[in-house]
Design an enzyme around this catalytic site. Structure first.
Site, PDB file in Angstrom:
ATOM      1  N   CYS A  12      33.484  32.417  29.108  1.00 26.90           N
ATOM      2  CA  CYS A  12      34.246  32.275  30.353  1.00 26.90           C
ATOM      3  C   CYS A  12      33.437  31.366  31.284  1.00 26.90           C
ATOM      4  CB  CYS A  12      34.463  33.679  30.939  1.00 26.90           C
ATOM      5  SG  CYS A  12      35.607  33.732  32.329  1.00 26.90           S
ATOM      6  N   HIS A  44      28.857  37.589  30.971  1.00 25.68           N
ATOM      7  CA  HIS A  44      28.684  38.670  31.938  1.00 25.68           C
ATOM      8  C   HIS A  44      27.290  39.257  31.868  1.00 25.68           C
ATOM      9  CE1 HIS A  44      33.215  39.382  32.567  1.00 25.68           C
ATOM     10  NE2 HIS A  44      32.697  38.784  33.610  1.00 25.68           N
ATOM     11  N   LYS A 103      40.147  44.961  30.245  1.00 29.47           N
ATOM     12  CA  LYS A 103      40.986  45.300  31.382  1.00 29.47           C
ATOM     13  C   LYS A 103      41.603  46.685  31.226  1.00 29.47           C
ATOM     14  CE  LYS A 103      41.368  40.697  32.808  1.00 29.47           C
ATOM     15  NZ  LYS A 103      41.984  39.396  32.724  1.00 29.47           N
TER      16      LYS A 103
HETATM   17  N1  GLN Z   1      37.961  28.125  35.057  1.00 28.63           N
HETATM   18  C1  GLN Z   1      37.558  29.417  35.500  1.00 28.63           C
HETATM   19  C2  GLN Z   1      36.043  29.483  35.584  1.00 28.63           C
HETATM   20  O1  GLN Z   1      35.402  28.830  34.792  1.00 28.63           O
HETATM   21  C3  GLN Z   1      38.056  30.493  34.572  1.00 28.63           C
HETATM   22  C4  GLN Z   1      37.656  31.867  35.035  1.00 28.63           C
HETATM   23  C5  GLN Z   1      38.313  33.009  34.298  1.00 28.63           C
HETATM   24  O2  GLN Z   1      38.742  32.919  33.200  1.00 28.63           O
HETATM   25  N2  GLN Z   1      38.369  34.151  34.901  1.00 28.63           N
HETATM   26  O3  GLN Z   1      35.486  30.192  36.397  1.00 28.63           O
HETATM   27 ZN    ZN Z   2      37.655  33.668  31.504  1.00 25.16          ZN
END
Ligand code: GLN
Ligand code: ZN
Length: 726
Positions: A696, A664, A102
Site C-alpha cells: 500500500c 503497516h 476490515k
Molecule cells: N494512493 C494511496 C497511497 O499510496 C493509496 C492508499 C490506500 O490504498 N489506502 O497512500
Molecule cells: Zn492500499
C-alpha cells in the site's frame, strides 16, 4: 424507556489516544513510559464513561483497548502469550504482527486472531477485568466480544464444532463473577449456515444459563434467524433498525418474546444526519405493539462517528443537520423523553433547513448517461498491446502505490499554510521541492513507474473532497481506522462537481521532471463514498456517478499533460460490499459501473490501474474483474500471499501486482521474504502480467525504512528478471 449506548469512539476529543500511545512507541524504554501510557488511557476511558453517564442509563465498561478489541479477546482467551506492553505492540505492528482486515463492511481494521491448529484449542483465560471502572460506574456493564463473532472472524479454524465446547467454557469463566454482561455479536447478521446457527444455540445454551444476564448486541444489518435468536437464554437483544430494515419486518411477523428486552437501535451509528426525533418516537410506538419490554440505543457502535460536532465550524445550515457520537447520546435522551411526552428540545434539534447544494447541471449529466458511457472504446487485449508498446517497461515492472512518507516537516508546513503563516506560493514551492526530491530518488533506486509522492494530500479522500463542490470537510472529525490511526471523513451533502482541475498541478509537474512514466493518482468513487458520510436523499449510485464524471474530466486533463498511467484507487471496494450476498448484485452493479464510467473516456493507450487493500478479496474477484482495469495492485504480504489461491479459480487475464512488503510494520523486508510471495504468485500469474510493489502507500512509514525496503524490492525484480531471461 431505558437508553443504552455502546461503542463510543476511543480516540478522544483531541485524539489523546493517538498521542498517548504513539509517544510511548517513540520511547518505550524511557523512565515511566509504561505508566504514562496506562495513566493516559485510563483518563481517556474515564472521560468516555462519564460521557455515557451524562446521557444514558446503561453502557458497557471495558471497551477501551490499547490497540484492538479482537486482539484483546484473543489475549483474554490465552491464544497468544503476552506479558509486557512491548510484546503486546509486537502483535499489533511489530515483528509478530497479526493480519489486518476490515471489520464487516466498515473502514475499521481489526487484527485477525490466528488459531495455530484446527484441532480443539486450549483456552487459558486471563482477563484484566476493569474492576475499578465497574466500581466507579455502577450503571456500567462488563463488555466482551461474543464467542461466535470472535470465532467467525478468526483464522485457522476449519471446524467450529471442535472449538466451541472449549470456547464456551472459557466464556463461562470470563463472565462468572458478574451478574450482567454486554456481548457484541455483529457476526449474527451474516448469512449463516444451519450448522453455525446450531453452534450458536449450543454455546449460548451454556453460557446463558450460568446466572449472568446477557445483553446481546447485533448490528450493521438484520438477523436472518430471528426465531432461533429469540430462543437464546439472553436477557436483552439489540437489533439494528437503521441498516437492518428486515428486523422490523421480522418483528411484525414474529413479535418479540415477553421475557426479553428489545434494545432497538434507532439512532444511526454510521452516518451523521440528525435523527428526526418525532419519526423515531413514532417508530418506537409501533415497535411497542410487538415488544413489551423496549429500550433504545444506537443502531451500531458509535466509533464510526467523530466525537462531537461542538468544535466544528461548518456552515450553520450544514452544522444544524449533523449529529456525531456525543450528539447521538443526546438524541437517545431526547427520544426517551419525547416518548414519555416531554418534547422539550425537539423542535430546536430538528429545525427546518432550506435545500442547499443542488445543481441542475450535475443532475442532468447523470440522467443523460447512456450504456456506452460505461465502457472503454477498445477491449483489453488490444489495449494491452498498445500500452506495452508505448510504455516499454521491463519484465516484472516495479512501482509503488502512491504516497511517500508524510514527515513531521510536511505536516508542519501544512499547518503553517492553513494558519496563514506561510503563503500559498511558499507552500507550493515546498511541495514542488518534495516532488523533485522523490522523483530523483525513485530514479536513483531504479523503480520503473514513478509517483509524485502525494505530499500535498493529507488524506486521499479529504484532498479531493476539499476541491469538489458538494462535499464539506471537518476540522476535528476524526474517526479510527485501525490502532491509533484516524482520518476525517468528509461529508457529501450536495451534488458533486469539479469547479477546477483537482491534481493536474502536481502530477504534470512530476511528469515534467522525468522520462519515466508518472502515475496520475486518483481516488475512485466507491472509496470517496465509503470514507465519507454520504447524503441519504438520493440513491448512492447517483452520488457515485457524479464523482465518476469528475474523475473522467480529470483523466482527460491528465492525458492532455502527457500522463500515460493512471491509478484510480479503490481500497474500499470490498469494504463497501453489503454483508448479505443477496444485496451484492445491486452494490456491484453501481460500484463497477462507477469505475468504468470514470475510466471509459481514457484513450486505449492510457494504462488504467486500480489498487485495493486490507480486505478478504477471495470471494469477489469475479466482481473486481468487471471493473475492466488494465492493472490491479493488491495488498498481500501479511497473509503471505493467501489471496493467490483465489485467482486459480477465475479467468483473470489482467496485469497484477501483489504487495510484497507489509507497510503497516516498521520491519524492513529483505529480498528473500519478498521473493516468497512473488514465487508463489508466479505459479498462478504469467510473469509478463506481474508487477512488483509494496502492499500500500508509504505515507505512514519513515524514510529510513522506505529506502532500504525499496532497494531490496528493486534488487529482487532485477534478480528475477535475470533468471527469467536465462
Ligand atoms: N494512493 C494511496 C497511497 O499510496 C493509496 C492508499 C490506500 O490504498 N489506502 O497512500
Ligand atoms: Zn492500499
Amino acid at each position: 424507556m431505558k437508553t443504552y449506548a455502546y461503542g463510543f469512539p476511543r480516540l478522544g476529543r483531541n485524539r489523546e489516544y493517538k498521542k498517548v500511545i504513539e509517544s510511548y512507541w517513540d520511547n518505550p524504554l524511557a523512565n515511566g513510559a509504561e505508566h504514562e501510557l496506562t495513566g493516559g488511557i485510563d483518563k481517556l476511558e474515564g472521560a468516555i464513561l462519564a460521557t455515557y453517564e451524562k446521557y444514558v442509563d446503561k453502557f458497557p465498561v471495558g471497551e477501551m483497548t490499547l490497540y484492538d478489541n479482537m486482539l484483546d479477546t484473543a489475549l483474554m482467551l490465552g491464544l497468544y502469550k503476552c506479558e509486557t506492553l512491548r510484546e503486546y505492540y509486537n502483535l499489533c505492528n511489530g515483528k509478530n504482527a497479526l493480519e489486518l482486515t476490515k471489520w464487516f463492511n466498515t473502514n475499521y481494521h481489526y487484527l485477525v486472531p490466528q488459531f495455530s491448529s484446527s484441532s480443539a484449542p486450549k483456552f487459558n483465560v486471563v482477563w484484566n477485568k476493569p474492576k475499578e471502572a465497574l466500581e466507579k460506574h455502577k450503571r456500567g456493564i462488563p463488555y466482551l466480544i461474543g464467542p461466535f463473532t470472535f470465532l467467525k472472524l478468526s483464522k485457522g479454524i476449519t471446524r467450529f464444532g471442535d472449538c466451541l465446547p472449549a470456547l464456551a467454557d472459557a466464556y463461562i469463566e470470563l463472565i462468572k463473577d458478574f451478574s450482567e454482561v454486554h456481548l457484541d455479536e455483529p457476526a449474527f447478521v451474516m448469512e449463516l449456515s444451519r450448522e453455525e446457527i446450531k453452534l450458536i444455540k449450543e454455546v449460548y445454551g451454556r453460557i446463558g444459563t450460568q446466572g449472568c444476564d446477557i445483553n446481546l448486541f447485533t448490528y450493521y444489518d438484520s438477523v436472518d434467524f430471528i426465531e432461533e435468536l429469540y430462543e437464546l437464554p439472553v436477557k436483552a437483544i439489540g437489533l439494528d433498525f437503521v441498516n437492518g430494515e428486515e428486523n422490523l419486518t421480522n418483528i411484525k411477523k414474529y413479535g418479540f418474546p415477553e421475557d426479553k428486552t428489545l434494545v432497538a437501535g434507532i439512532v444511526n451509528g454510521r452516518n451523521v444526519w440528525r435523527t428526526n426525533i418525532e419519526n423515531a418516537v413514532g417508530n418506537l410506538r409501533e415497535l411497542s405493539r410487538y415488544a413489551k419490554n423496549l429500550a433504545i440505543s444506537n443502531a451500531s457502535p458509535l466509533y464510526h462517528l467523530p466525537v462531537t460536532i461542538e468544535s466544528e465550524t461548518l456552515e450553520g445550515k450544514l452544522w444544524n443537520k449533523l449529529s456525531f457520537a456525543e450528539e447521538r447520546l443526546y438524541e437517545l435522551k431526547l427520544i426517551a423523553q419525547a416518548y414519555k411526552g416531554n418534547v422539550e428540545g425537539v423542535a430546536e434539534w430538528n429545525r427546518e433547513i432550506p435545500d442547499f447544494g443542488v445543481s441542475k447541471q450535475v443532475k442532468e449529466r447523470v440522467q443523460n448517461l447512456k450504456e456506452e458511457d460505461f465502457s472503454r472504446s477498445v477491449s483489453y487485449p488490444e489495449r494491452v498491446t498498445r500500452q506495452k508498446e508505448r510504455l516499454n517497461l521491463p519484465l516484472l515492472p516495479t512501482s509503488t502505490i502512491g504516497s511517500f512518507p508524510q514527515t513531521a516537516e510536511i505536516r508542519k508546513k501544512r499547518v503553517d499554510f492553513r494558519a496563514g503563516r506561510i503563503s500559498q506560493k511558499e507552500y507550493g514551492t515546498f511541495i514542488r521541492e518534495k516532488i523533485s526530491d522523490v522523483i530523483k530518488l525513485q530514479e536513483e533506486i531504479g523503480l520503473d513507474v514513478l509517483v509524485h509522492g502525494e505530499f500535498e494530500r493529507t488524506d486521499m479522500v479529504e484532498f479531493f473532497a476539499q476541491k469538489l463542490d458538494g462535499m464539506a470537510t471537518t476540522k476535528n472529525g476524526w474517526i479510527c481506522s485501525y490502532g491509533t490511526r484516524g482520518y476525517r471523513p468528509p461529508i457529501i451533502y450536495g451534488d458533486i462537481s469539479r469547479p477546477n482541475p483537482l491534481s493536474i498541478n502536481e502530477i504534470a509537474f512530476a511528469q515534467s521532471l522525468t522520462k519515466k512514466p508518472i502515475k496520475g493518482m486518483l481516488t475512485g468513487p466507491v472509496t470517496m463514498i465509503a470514507w465519507s458520510f454520504v447524503r441519504d436523499d438520493i440513491p448512492v449510485s447517483e452520488v457515485a456517478y457524479q464523482i465518476a464524471l469528475c474523475l473522467q474530466d480529470e483523466i482527460r486533463d491528465y492525458e492532455a499533460n502527457s500522463i500515460k498511467v493512471i491509478q484510480i484507487d479503490e481500497p474500499a471496494f470490498r469494504e463497501r460490499t453489503p454483508i448479505k450476498r443477496r444485496d451484492w448484485e445491486e452494490y456491484f452493479d453501481w460500484a463497477t459501473k462507477s469505475f468504468r464510467l470514470a475510466s471509459s473516456r481514457a484513450k486505449p493507450e492510457t494504462q488504467i490501474q486500480t489498487h485495493m487493500c486490507y480486505s478478504e478479496f477471495g470471494e469477489i474477484i469475479d466482481q473486481i474483474v468487471r471493473m475492466d482495469f488494465d492493472v490491479i495492485t493488491i495488498e498481500a504480504s501479511r497473509s503471505r500471499g493467501d489471496i493467490i489461491q483465489h485467482f486459480e479459480k477465475v479467468k483473470f487475464d489482467r496485469q497484477i501486482g501483489l504487495g510484497v512488503w507489509d507497510i503497516h510494520s516498521p520491519v524492513i523486508p529483505n529480498t528473500e521474504d519478498m521473493k516468497k510471495v512473488v514465487n508463489r504468485a508466479l505459479k498462478v500469474f504469467p510473469q509478463e502480467n506481474f508487477w512488483i510493489n509494496p502492499d500500500c502507500g508509504l505515507k505512514t512509514r519513515k524514510w529510513e525504512e522506505v529506502l532500504p525496503s525499496l532497494r531490496n524490492l528493486v534488487a529482487l525484480a532485477r534478480e528475477l528478471r535475470g533468471k527469467a531471461l536465462t
